[in-house]
Design an enzyme around this catalytic site. Structure first.
Site, mmCIF file in Angstrom:
data_model
loop_
_atom_site.group_PDB
_atom_site.id
_atom_site.type_symbol
_atom_site.label_atom_id
_atom_site.label_comp_id
_atom_site.label_asym_id
_atom_site.label_seq_id
_atom_site.Cartn_x
_atom_site.Cartn_y
_atom_site.Cartn_z
ATOM 1 N N GLY A 220 0.666 -1.247 0.054
ATOM 2 C CA GLY A 220 -0.048 0.032 0.052
ATOM 3 C C GLY A 220 0.982 1.208 -0.235
ATOM 4 O O GLY A 220 0.142 2.352 0.344
ATOM 5 N N PRO A 263 5.641 -4.125 -1.385
ATOM 6 C CA PRO A 263 5.149 -2.882 -2.159
ATOM 7 C C PRO A 263 4.889 -3.482 -3.706
ATOM 8 O O PRO A 263 5.597 -4.188 -4.198
ATOM 9 C CB PRO A 263 6.645 -2.075 -2.099
ATOM 10 C CG PRO A 263 7.553 -3.123 -1.920
ATOM 11 C CD PRO A 263 6.873 -4.176 -0.985
ATOM 12 N N GLY A 264 3.800 -2.654 -4.546
ATOM 13 C CA GLY A 264 3.671 -2.794 -5.814
ATOM 14 C C GLY A 264 3.729 -1.672 -6.506
ATOM 15 O O GLY A 264 4.643 -1.378 -7.098
ATOM 16 N N ARG A 265 2.711 -0.994 -6.427
ATOM 17 C CA ARG A 265 2.845 0.436 -7.056
ATOM 18 C C ARG A 265 4.080 1.429 -6.571
ATOM 19 O O ARG A 265 4.398 1.911 -7.723
ATOM 20 C CB ARG A 265 1.580 1.245 -6.310
ATOM 21 C CG ARG A 265 1.454 2.823 -7.029
ATOM 22 C CD ARG A 265 0.282 3.334 -5.972
ATOM 23 N NE ARG A 265 -0.748 2.751 -5.311
ATOM 24 C CZ ARG A 265 -2.069 2.751 -5.841
ATOM 25 N NH1 ARG A 265 -2.217 3.613 -7.009
ATOM 26 N NH2 ARG A 265 -2.956 1.923 -5.484
ATOM 27 N N ARG A 301 -8.631 3.793 -13.990
ATOM 28 C CA ARG A 301 -8.634 4.309 -12.489
ATOM 29 C C ARG A 301 -9.171 5.612 -12.287
ATOM 30 O O ARG A 301 -9.917 6.037 -11.392
ATOM 31 C CB ARG A 301 -7.164 4.605 -12.182
ATOM 32 C CG ARG A 301 -6.514 3.079 -11.939
ATOM 33 C CD ARG A 301 -5.181 3.197 -11.175
ATOM 34 N NE ARG A 301 -5.213 3.475 -10.095
ATOM 35 C CZ ARG A 301 -4.773 4.892 -9.474
ATOM 36 N NH1 ARG A 301 -4.339 5.654 -10.557
ATOM 37 N NH2 ARG A 301 -4.815 5.363 -8.432
ATOM 38 N N TYR A 305 -11.815 5.437 -9.310
ATOM 39 C CA TYR A 305 -11.367 6.280 -7.927
ATOM 40 C C TYR A 305 -11.307 7.798 -8.099
ATOM 41 O O TYR A 305 -10.730 8.497 -7.270
ATOM 42 C CB TYR A 305 -9.797 5.632 -7.668
ATOM 43 C CG TYR A 305 -9.636 4.278 -7.704
ATOM 44 C CD1 TYR A 305 -8.720 3.630 -8.277
ATOM 45 C CD2 TYR A 305 -10.751 3.541 -6.997
ATOM 46 C CE1 TYR A 305 -8.443 2.367 -8.171
ATOM 47 C CE2 TYR A 305 -10.672 1.966 -7.281
ATOM 48 C CZ TYR A 305 -9.493 1.462 -7.725
ATOM 49 O OH TYR A 305 -9.195 0.101 -7.661
ATOM 50 N N CYS A 328 -17.659 4.936 -25.192
ATOM 51 C CA CYS A 328 -19.013 5.358 -25.247
ATOM 52 C C CYS A 328 -19.372 5.667 -23.763
ATOM 53 O O CYS A 328 -20.421 5.074 -23.244
ATOM 54 C CB CYS A 328 -19.669 4.617 -25.825
ATOM 55 S SG CYS A 328 -19.596 4.662 -27.757
ATOM 56 N N GLU A 329 -19.032 6.324 -22.772
ATOM 57 C CA GLU A 329 -19.007 6.949 -21.362
ATOM 58 C C GLU A 329 -18.678 8.300 -21.307
ATOM 59 O O GLU A 329 -17.506 8.512 -21.570
ATOM 60 C CB GLU A 329 -18.309 5.806 -20.532
ATOM 61 C CG GLU A 329 -18.328 4.223 -20.640
ATOM 62 C CD GLU A 329 -19.641 4.047 -20.002
ATOM 63 O OE1 GLU A 329 -20.429 4.795 -19.563
ATOM 64 O OE2 GLU A 329 -20.017 2.922 -20.443
ATOM 65 N N TYR A 357 -1.163 -0.463 -12.122
ATOM 66 C CA TYR A 357 -2.710 -0.595 -12.266
ATOM 67 C C TYR A 357 -3.300 -0.189 -13.779
ATOM 68 O O TYR A 357 -4.403 0.254 -13.628
ATOM 69 C CB TYR A 357 -3.468 -0.167 -11.172
ATOM 70 C CG TYR A 357 -3.035 -0.751 -9.994
ATOM 71 C CD1 TYR A 357 -3.443 -1.817 -9.421
ATOM 72 C CD2 TYR A 357 -2.179 0.073 -8.984
ATOM 73 C CE1 TYR A 357 -2.886 -2.553 -8.434
ATOM 74 C CE2 TYR A 357 -1.762 -0.613 -7.763
ATOM 75 C CZ TYR A 357 -2.179 -1.903 -7.527
ATOM 76 O OH TYR A 357 -1.915 -2.550 -6.302
#
Length: 400
Positions: A220, A263-265, A301, A305, A328-329, A357
């Site tokens: 995180g 850790p990833g991000r 994302r 978010y 189309c959003e 991500y």
């Protein structure tokens, strides 16, 4: 090779990841936490190349699906350095997970299911994932450490779960695990979680005469997406969290466990950029919309978010515009307030800090093919994931 040259050679949209930056960040973590295990969180970004870089840099790897585990196996990632996560592991995934370094048990039902799959004469090392009651994270959807979430075992039920694991001769309880959220930029929530988790280690010792040798405090670790933001300070984190654990263990007369961090991000986000081309420029309702050849299928994302990014249109400036995607959003918005009032079709658009991500969460929404991934190292660029083609989407169809 410049970003413009990469765009010409490989087309757009495209993800670009700096291999050298990834490797350097892996080394930063190992240097900052030399007495701990650092496991890269593969859900952030995982390709065969990325898994190989992580393995070569001496990190462990955490995976959370059978597909991620299969990819790790495909490059010969050492099984004893793999941690398998998941709040709802399927029977097939549990079978595949037997033999990895650690399986993180997320609910009591998994205890007996996993034990039944372990071959006679073998033992599987496991962690119990605990919900420590510490809430942190930039968005409610990524806060995973408080009760009311789908992850982990509540503190009130942990003792029973420990007893169940200890009653299974096929399992060895190697430690406890928690993950309090994502995109956390302050050390204090990690310190709070560490104190809670050490208290649980002491509970296990006192009730079951069992000293657990490991404590996994999850990941995180936040990053800066915009120029005026800051990420988690690795030096400060490395100085503070192990110290908190040691002090709490000393107070409880408990041996200090080996710490594990995931850790990833923080390993890969800043190493990536996404490249687009401007398709159209439209002015209406007092706003200027610059539409590009990608969008929420390769970066969901912002819609999920409200994530914000530093975006530029090289060579352009002027009044602020809204960079939008092709889907189309109405919510397919990549960034607002980008100073590119003189943007034109064909211009290159660069979105920074997209290493995490994006490829991992990409989709074929609107049957839009997924972009390639280009790795850059030492000034040279190479393809590590090829662009998806329409024929591949159609190949999955079985006819009418």
């Amino acid at each position: 090779m410049s970003l413009a040259e990469i765009a010409r050679r490989f087309g757009t949209p495209a993800y670009v990841v700096d291999e050298d930056a990834v490797r350097l960040r892996c080394r930063d973590y190992r240097a900052a936490l030399p007495a701990s295990t650092v496991a890269y969180a593969g859900k952030a970004f995982l390709t065969q190349a990325m898994a190989s870089w992580v393995a070569e840099e001496g990190l462990s790897l955490d995976v959370c699906s059978g597909g991620e585990l299969a990819l790790a196996r495909s490059v010969g990632f050492p099984l004893d350095r793999i941690i398998f996560h998941g709040n709802a592991k399927t029977p097939a995934e549990l079978r595949e997970a037997v033999g990895v370094g650690r399986v993180v048990i997320d609910n009591v039902a998994e205890i007996h299911r996993l034990a039944a799959l372990v071959p006679v004469g073998q033992r599987q090392d496991v962690y119990l994932r605990v919900t420590p009651g510490v809430e942190a994270g930039a968005h409610a959807a990524i806060r995973t450490g408080s009760e009311g979430q789908k992850f982990g075992i509540p503190l009130a039920e942990l003792s029973d779960a420990v007893a169940r694991v200890l009653s299974q001769p096929e399992l060895r309880l190697a430690g406890l695990h928690c993950h309090i959220g994502s995109q956390i930029t302050s050390v204090s929530p990690f310190e709070a979680a560490a104190r809670v988790m050490v208290d649980q280690l002491a509970m296990v010792r006192d009730r079951y005469a069992t000293v657990l040798p490991e404590l996994d405090l999850g990941g995180g670790h936040g990053v800066a997406y915009l120029d005026d933001e800051h990420g988690l300070d690795l030096g400060q984190f490395a100085a503070a969290v192990p110290k908190v654990v040691a002090e709490r263990c000393r107070a409880l007369r408990l041996p200090v466990p080996r710490l594990v961090f995931e850790p990833g991000r923080a390993i890969v986000a800043a190493a990536g950029v996404t490249l687009y081309r401007v398709i159209s420029v439209k002015r209406q309702g007092g706003r200027t919309f610059v539409a590009v050849d990608g969008g929420m299928s390769d970066n969901p994302r912002p819609a999920l978010y409200g994530a914000r990014y530093a975006v530029s249109v090289p060579g352009r400036s002027g009044a602020p515009v809204t960079i939008v995607g092709r889907h189309c959003e109405a919510g397919d918005v990549i960034a607002e307030g980008v100073p590119a009032g003189d943007a034109r079709p064909g211009d290159l658009v660069v979105v920074r800090v997209t290493g995490a991500y994006h490829h991992a969460m990409g989709s074929s929404y609107n049957l839009t093919c997924r972009p390639p991934v280009v790795a850059v190292s030492g000034g040279a660029a190479r393809l590590i994931v090829r662009r998806e083609e329409p024929s591949e989407l159609l190949r999955r169809e079985v006819g009418r």
